[in-house]
Design an enzyme around this catalytic site. Structure first.
Site, PDB file in Angstrom:
ATOM      1  N   GLN A   1      16.145  23.429  40.135  1.00  0.00           N
ATOM      2  CA  GLN A   1      16.537  24.739  40.638  1.00  0.00           C
ATOM      3  C   GLN A   1      17.070  25.534  39.450  1.00  0.00           C
ATOM      4  O   GLN A   1      17.685  24.989  38.530  1.00  0.00           O
ATOM      5  CB  GLN A   1      17.619  24.632  41.712  1.00  0.00           C
ATOM      6  CG  GLN A   1      17.122  24.016  43.022  1.00  0.00           C
ATOM      7  CD  GLN A   1      16.470  25.039  43.920  1.00  0.00           C
ATOM      8  OE1 GLN A   1      15.458  25.622  43.559  1.00  0.00           O
ATOM      9  NE2 GLN A   1      17.034  25.253  45.083  1.00  0.00           N
ATOM     10  N   SER A   2      16.877  26.859  39.455  1.00  0.00           N
ATOM     11  CA  SER A   2      17.173  27.663  38.271  1.00  0.00           C
ATOM     12  C   SER A   2      18.657  27.835  38.008  1.00  0.00           C
ATOM     13  O   SER A   2      19.060  28.057  36.872  1.00  0.00           O
ATOM     14  CB  SER A   2      16.513  29.047  38.403  1.00  0.00           C
ATOM     15  OG  SER A   2      15.107  28.911  38.460  1.00  0.00           O
ATOM     16  N   SER A   3      19.500  27.780  39.023  1.00  0.00           N
ATOM     17  CA  SER A   3      20.930  28.000  38.831  1.00  0.00           C
ATOM     18  C   SER A   3      21.714  27.102  39.780  1.00  0.00           C
ATOM     19  O   SER A   3      21.185  26.628  40.790  1.00  0.00           O
ATOM     20  CB  SER A   3      21.294  29.472  39.068  1.00  0.00           C
ATOM     21  OG  SER A   3      21.069  29.824  40.412  1.00  0.00           O
TER      22      SER A   3
ATOM     23  N   GLN B   1      21.815  28.385  43.294  1.00  0.00           N
ATOM     24  CA  GLN B   1      20.662  28.016  44.108  1.00  0.00           C
ATOM     25  C   GLN B   1      20.744  26.567  44.568  1.00  0.00           C
ATOM     26  O   GLN B   1      20.335  26.233  45.680  1.00  0.00           O
ATOM     27  CB  GLN B   1      19.370  28.246  43.307  1.00  0.00           C
ATOM     28  CG  GLN B   1      19.070  29.705  43.017  1.00  0.00           C
ATOM     29  CD  GLN B   1      17.807  29.871  42.197  1.00  0.00           C
ATOM     30  OE1 GLN B   1      17.197  28.890  41.791  1.00  0.00           O
ATOM     31  NE2 GLN B   1      17.435  31.118  41.946  1.00  0.00           N
TER      32      GLN B   1
END
Length: 748
Positions: free
Chosen positions: A75-77, A80
């Site tokens: 997941q990008s962050s 998230q």
């Protein structure tokens, strides 16, 4: 323009919930349509149809099943990861597809160490690096990812992974289908997906960036503020309500305006035992202000930041990626800034003063090129350091020093061409006589305003000392506030809750120790600073009426004289012909031309003046070396090196210039030695010596070692017979009587 179907049939088997039975394969058809535009000289469009293998199961071989299956989850962050749990669950569910294709649960490796990491680059993604390593070593039979963007949003990383998978024969599976990178059609589809993923990231960034730039151009973008500023309830930029923080920031700018050097600001803070605030940017104490020693880099940061001039600025730096994949920042020229809005909020200095500070820093920096402007005033006897321009080539001259005995002499040298091209030094001029001539000009310019300038300097020093004392007092007040707060917390706690009470008591004791240390530091600094400040003011007041005394005062540092000179002088252009011509350009626009004789080089500068040598030659006719040295010193004469005359120095000058020895001078006038005088009278040399000591005859000394010559004996010389048998005391008395009678007869 044409729509071309790329792949037709892709399938995988379905599976039961417990994985115990495998029903018949269910075929799922996936069609990808690509719009291709081909423009040529004729404008023709050529159609091509590429079909992938219809059955995904047919791509899985026994060799693939012998190797492992690697599921990559990302997941990008972190936001998230916490909020978008459904996406994470869908990624982990891909393990079922690997089982359905024939892999055992024990063969499936889940790589989820890159949670919260962006896929824009492979830098910092240890999980992705591990995945690439496993594929390149041939340990992976299949790589699973929910979609291409989970593996990479960068075409460089994505195509590198595709190339390695193609070489090792590793399959790639996403939510849409199963692909074999060795197949041209599948690799084409994967390449298009990677391009679309990268384009999607670009679109997302462009939307966010557009919103930022729009708010920045209006001056409404909320940014991290430097120390000394905070946001109020309406998100407006205001000065920090803490007066101690405001005073510390203001003192930095005041000291820089006074000294013109960032390093001198740091030294002044350290000398006054002052600390400087800093705001914590991250962590559990984010937003808190801590105090510590002032650092040089922090002073530069304050001076370069236009926020302190009341301006809103955005776009001073541009983000970039290094060849190693690391993020970096590059300075952007002022004309390329996105936004610069003056008078956006209250500043500590004006925008004009901020620009002047920038010019001063640029002039001080040694990295601003070979022909940089004057640096900050430093110690060293060169008065015109950094202000001298070569009259030949127009470049700025540097300073060199040479030492003779205990004195240091400056030289002004034009070294740029010699350093860059290996040629000879363009110009080299002795600086002592030039500095003396410019000093006379500076003192003549300063004399009418000497009293007013000295009193202003004295008042400025007193004000700075009072400000430093006030800042030290705020530290004591802050420590007292923390101690009072710790005391109230301790008294408010339930006594039965011993764990909390003990911790609060420890905090209170720590606060009490801090206030004791702050008071001790304050009192010590005040005791050290007060006598010095009074002494400085008294000395300045005493010397205010005479700027010459202030300039020549040994207690005045050389860098202060240079600062005084820079207040008046813009630059000095030096040209050498038969003499040195100094074109002095003053800040007020006036020009002065000074003519300076070229100092004699080497030993010629130390030669005794010819008039002094001629006087020594004249004195040696009637005096010994010691007597001649005494007469020269009484007349205030010195040697070529400025030293007083001695017996040995007169002798050396006599030998160096070939003057006739005094002995030869006297012999040339007919004077006799002891032996010659004794033979002329008919007595022994001992008798002649006794006569000279007793005063019967007078000798003429030719050196300072009791060596004498005598005039030839005349008719009144002592008779040898009359002198025999007579006591020396009687001879002296008879001679004195004869001289007395002779003087009486002369008087009559």
């Amino acid at each position: 323009m044409a729509r071309l179907p790329i792949s037709s049939c892709t399938s995988w088997p379905a599976w039961s919930s417990d994985g115990s039975s495998r029903p018949e394969p269910v075929t799922v058809t996936v069609t990808v349509t690509v719009t291709v535009t081909v423009t040529g000289s004729i404008g023709s469009v050529r159609e091509c149809v590429m079909s992938a293998e219809p059955s995904g199961a047919g791509k899985v071989t026994a060799d693939h099943l012998r190797r492992g299956a690697y599921l990559y989850v990302r997941q990008s962050s972190l936001k998230q990861v916490v909020n978008n749990t459904e996406s994470t669950a869908r990624q982990y569910a891909l393990r079922g597809r690997a089982v359905a294709l024939g892999w055992d649960e024990s063969q499936i490796t889940v790589i989820d160490s890159d949670q919260g990491q962006s896929g824009a680059s492979a830098v910092g993604r240890d999980g992705f690096q591990r995945l690439v390593s496993e594929v390149s070593l041939g340990r992976a039979g299949i790589v699973l990812g929910l979609e291409v963007s989970r593996l990479a949003r960068n075409n460089t990383d994505w195509h590198r992974l595709l190339e390695i998978c193609g070489l090792s024969g590793t399959l790639i599976l996403d939510e849409d289908g199963l692909y074999d990178p060795r197949s041209f059609n599948d690799r084409l589809v994967l390449g298009l997906k990677g391009t679309m993923s990268e384009a999607e990231l670009h679109v997302l960034k462009a939307r966010l960036r557009g919103g930022q730039l729009s708010k920045a151009r209006r001056g409404e973008l909320k940014q991290a503020l430097p120390v000394g500023y905070v946001y109020d309830a309406a998100d407006r930029v205001v000065k920090d309500p803490d007066s101690a923080v405001r005073a510390a920031v203001q003192r930095v700018f005041d000291l820089f305006e006074t000294t013109g050097s960032a390093r001198q600001v740091v030294i002044a803070f350290a000398a006054d035992k002052l600390t400087f605030p800093a705001r914590i940017r991250t962590g559990e104490h984010k937003g808190e202000v801590v105090w510590g020693p002032l650092k040089h880099w922090r002073v530069l940061s304050l001076l370069h930041n236009p926020c302190f001039a009341g301006a809103f600025v955005y776009g001073r730096r541009r983000g970039m990626t290094t060849p190693q994949g690391k993020a970096a920042w590059a300075e952007v020229p002022r004309e390329q800034w996105t936004a610069l809005i003056p008078d956006h909020h209250e500043g500590y200095v004006t925008l004009e003063q901020w620009e002047a500070n920038g010019l001063t820093l640029a002039g001080n920096a040694a990295s601003q090129g070979t022909d940089r402007k004057a640096g900050p005033p430093r110690e060293g006897p060169a008065l015109l350091q950094g202000m001298v321009i070569c009259g030949k080539c127009g470049r700025r001259m540097t300073v060199g020093y040479r030492q003779y005995r205990n004195e240091i002499f400056p030289d002004y040298r034009c070294m740029t061409a010699a350093i860059q091209d290996g040629t000879r030094v363009c110009e080299r001029l002795p600086g002592k006589s030039i500095d003396q001539a410019v000093t006379r000009l500076v003192l003549a310019t300063l004399t009418p305003l000497a009293i007013d300038a000295a009193l202003k300097v004295s008042d400025q020093i007193t004000a700075q000392a009072a400000e430093a004392d006030r800042l030290r007092a705020t530290h004591v007040q802050r420590a007292q506030h923390r101690a009072d707060l710790a005391r109230r917390r301790y008294l408010a706690v339930d006594p039965d809750n011993r764990l909390v009470a003990d911790a609060l008591e420890a905090d209170w004791n720590h606060a009490l120790r801090e206030i004791a240390a702050a008071k001790e530091t304050y009192e010590r600094a005040k005791a050290e600073a007060a006598p010095v400040d009074r002494a400085v003011r008294d000395r300045l007041t005493t010397l205010a009426a005479d700027v010459h005394s202030l300039w020549s005062d040994p207690a005045t540092p050389m860098r202060e004289r240079k600062r005084i000179a820079r207040l008046l002088i813009t630059d000095v252009t030096l040209t050498r012909t038969t003499q040195i011509t100094a074109q002095v350009r003053l800040n007020g626009g006036q020009h002065h031309t000074l003519t300076i004789p070229i100092p004699l080089a080497g030993g010629k500068a130390w030669q005794t003046h010819p008039d002094t040598v001629a006087l020594i030659d004249e004195l040696l006719d009637h005096h010994t070396h010691r007597q001649a040295a005494t007469i020269l010193n009484e007349r205030g004469l010195t040697s070529g090196k400025g030293q007083p005359f001695t017996e040995l120095l007169v002798r050396d000058i006599r030998d160096s210039y070939g003057l006739v020895h005094r002995y030869d001078r006297l012999r040339g006038r007919g004077l006799l030695t002891f032996a010659e005088y004794a033979d002329a009278i008919g007595v022994s040399e001992t008798t002649v010596k006794i006569w000279r000591r007793t005063g019967l005859i007078e000798g003429v000394p030719y050196n300072d070692k009791n060596c004498y010559l005598f005039h030839p004996p005349g008719p009144d010389h002592p008779a040898p017979e009359a002198a025999q048998g007579i006591k020396i005391s009687d001879r002296i008395a008879a001679r004195e009587a004869a001289l007395s009678a002779q003087s009486q007869r002369s008087a009559v």
